[in-house]
Design a protein around this motif. Sequence first.
Motif, PDB file in Angstrom:
ATOM      1  N   LYS A   1       0.846  -1.200   0.000  1.00 18.88           N
ATOM      2  CA  LYS A   1       0.000   0.000   0.000  1.00 18.88           C
ATOM      3  C   LYS A   1       0.875   1.241   0.000  1.00 18.88           C
ATOM      4  O   LYS A   1       1.848   1.308   0.759  1.00 18.88           O
TER       5      LYS A   1
ATOM      6  N   THR B   1      -0.555  -4.347  18.458  1.00 21.66           N
ATOM      7  CA  THR B   1      -1.442  -4.463  17.309  1.00 21.66           C
ATOM      8  C   THR B   1      -2.188  -5.786  17.388  1.00 21.66           C
ATOM      9  O   THR B   1      -1.576  -6.851  17.416  1.00 21.66           O
TER      10      THR B   1
ATOM     11  N   GLY C   1      -4.560  -8.147  15.418  1.00 19.33           N
ATOM     12  CA  GLY C   1      -5.089  -8.369  14.073  1.00 19.33           C
ATOM     13  C   GLY C   1      -4.873  -9.822  13.691  1.00 19.33           C
ATOM     14  O   GLY C   1      -4.941 -10.698  14.542  1.00 19.33           O
TER      15      GLY C   1
ATOM     16  N   HIS D   1     -15.979 -10.326  12.146  1.00 15.19           N
ATOM     17  CA  HIS D   1     -17.028  -9.299  12.146  1.00 15.19           C
ATOM     18  C   HIS D   1     -18.294  -9.795  12.850  1.00 15.19           C
ATOM     19  O   HIS D   1     -18.903  -9.067  13.631  1.00 15.19           O
TER      20      HIS D   1
ATOM     21  N   GLY E   1      -7.129  -4.192  13.578  1.00 19.05           N
ATOM     22  CA  GLY E   1      -8.561  -4.358  13.355  1.00 19.05           C
ATOM     23  C   GLY E   1      -9.319  -4.868  14.571  1.00 19.05           C
ATOM     24  O   GLY E   1     -10.454  -4.444  14.840  1.00 19.05           O
TER      25      GLY E   1
ATOM     26  N   ALA F   1     -11.081  -3.043  17.685  1.00 16.82           N
ATOM     27  CA  ALA F   1     -12.502  -2.648  17.719  1.00 16.82           C
ATOM     28  C   ALA F   1     -13.238  -3.404  18.827  1.00 16.82           C
ATOM     29  O   ALA F   1     -14.254  -2.926  19.339  1.00 16.82           O
TER      30      ALA F   1
ATOM     31  N   GLU G   1      -6.885   4.277  13.019  1.00 16.72           N
ATOM     32  CA  GLU G   1      -7.541   2.989  12.796  1.00 16.72           C
ATOM     33  C   GLU G   1      -7.127   2.369  11.457  1.00 16.72           C
ATOM     34  O   GLU G   1      -6.003   1.880  11.322  1.00 16.72           O
ATOM     35  N   ASN G   2      -7.983   2.450  10.466  1.00 21.86           N
ATOM     36  CA  ASN G   2      -7.716   1.724   9.215  1.00 21.86           C
ATOM     37  C   ASN G   2      -6.438   2.143   8.496  1.00 21.86           C
ATOM     38  O   ASN G   2      -5.797   1.343   7.849  1.00 21.86           O
ATOM     39  N   ASP G   3      -6.090   3.423   8.607  1.00 23.13           N
ATOM     40  CA  ASP G   3      -4.943   3.915   7.842  1.00 23.13           C
ATOM     41  C   ASP G   3      -3.631   3.805   8.610  1.00 23.13           C
ATOM     42  O   ASP G   3      -2.619   4.374   8.181  1.00 23.13           O
TER      43      ASP G   3
END
Lengths: 307, 307
Positions: free
Chosen positions: A19, A139, A141, A211, A256, A259, A292-294
Amino acid sequence: MDKKTENFLGIDVGGTHVKIGLVNTKGDIIEFAKEETGSLRKHPQGFNMGFVETVGKYLKKYPEVKHVGIGLPGLVSKDRTTTLEIPAIGELNGFNLKGALTDKFPDIIFHLENDASAAAVGELHFGTGDNSDSYLFITLGTGIGSALIIDGEVFKGVRGNAMEMGHMLSRGNSRLEPLIGRNGILNIARKMLQSFSGDAGELANAELGMHVLVAAANNGNKVALKTFAEVGEILGEAIVSTVRILDVNEIYFGGGISAALPHIMPAMKKTIHQYLSAYYLSDLKLERASLENDAGTLGAAALCFMD
Amino acid sequence: MDKKTENFLGIDVGGTHVKIGLVNTKGDIIEFAKEETGSLRKHPQGFNMGFVETVGKYLKKYPEVKHVGIGLPGLVSKDRTTTLEIPAIGELNGFNLKGALTDKFPDIIFHLENDASAAAVGELHFGTGDNSDSYLFITLGTGIGSALIIDGEVFKGVRGNAMEMGHMLSRGNSRLEPLIGRNGILNIARKMLQSFSGDAGELANAELGMHVLVAAANNGNKVALKTFAEVGEILGEAIVSTVRILDVNEIYFGGGISAALPHIMPAMKKTIHQYLSAYYLSDLKLERASLENDAGTLGAAALCFMD
């Protein structure tokens, strides 16, 4: 160079995607793109040269950029020139990536760092929380990453790659990451479901994913809440040992799965308070990270602030 | 000041004794004395002033001394002026010891440090091993102490008191120290004896103590060897987690129980090799510290080399 007004390139290298973000010094992502890691592998000279060429493409697109920060999913040399063990991209193992980039683009300054440390640096420079300049960053995730920022610097340990909390030993000598990384959490939930005798509600027939599990916990689903309580206990135990080694009292959680922190926190806090003495508990701060996402892209870009 | 030729005073503060050594810069203990901690408590103003007065007694005896190093059994402030939590000598909690000493003896420079860190510093300056200037030091004794020397400096962590390995969580969430401190080891031996069906040899009727246990292991006694193998596994697990956090590959073991290291080592090594990856295992060094009985005094004196 004026780091107050220039734009940085932040590159977050992963096993699936690379990315790339053009980021200003306030932490706004001005432009964003992603490349498939697999397509970079198709370069005639393999991933490494494919990556160097891709960096060149974006440097040409953004000629004002003078600093490039690169977050990498694995171990890097202490002088941050060479990628040592990058499990997701084996081609990078033992490759002088900074050398190759600097040879090709001598006017650009490249800043390499482990991706968990990059995320922690992102919080330092672009975060909107009230963090000091010394904290533990965890982190949550697919895997469990961690970093220590101490006096505004990444703590590298003796040889360069400190803070691999995901590989600490936990219960029954499993590593922390398989226990409470994404798949570990889903395994805990599956076991809870099997042994649960009441009404498992929306989890009873669902295809179990993160999720679904977080949504169920938000709805007060008992199995989901018990799952995150178990995660909190295990994570709390690892934090107790880590705090005893680093004497840190400010801890942020990104990734992630952060959350689900409201559901993880009560059991985690209880465990921490059970095992740490008053000295460690005074002013102990446990909070979700502000990015968060970035976080991956911003963390990579924030490396450009470091020397 | 010429640190090459002067003599230092090294003071090792413990719950039972305060040990004082006049030490030259080569690490020879020229003179040695010890005072009972209890007798210092009898000072009209309590232990703290009793200690200050005792320091004065030795400064008068050795007027050439300009630097005094003091090793303390507990937590000290990051600026190394104030003793925070000293379980064995509660009077010291929250006391500006350096301030009190400097007020009384303004020409003397006092160097305060946690005793495990002092022992590690002793190894740095007075050790006869081939240690580098970055290593993990683990003290095996009544308790489990630890310290990290990084680039020749004591690693203090964020708030000043890093490296409390003895308080890491281990099996079933016991802390490491009760598990494999002196009493913990004897407990393991007792359990092994109870469940052992063969001939327990010299341990069968002995009053179980550490000397007896080590001697039995030296003679090949199976129960003693199994006990130290268990200790090695537990210690190895803690080392795995610590190495993942600090990325250190040079580890020394001091303290009285390090005499049993040959019996602890095989299981410890096996555990470490089971859980650490190639990067961490390359050049991994696990050795007994070179300073033995005098490590406390020499460690305290060696603090005088530090800034």
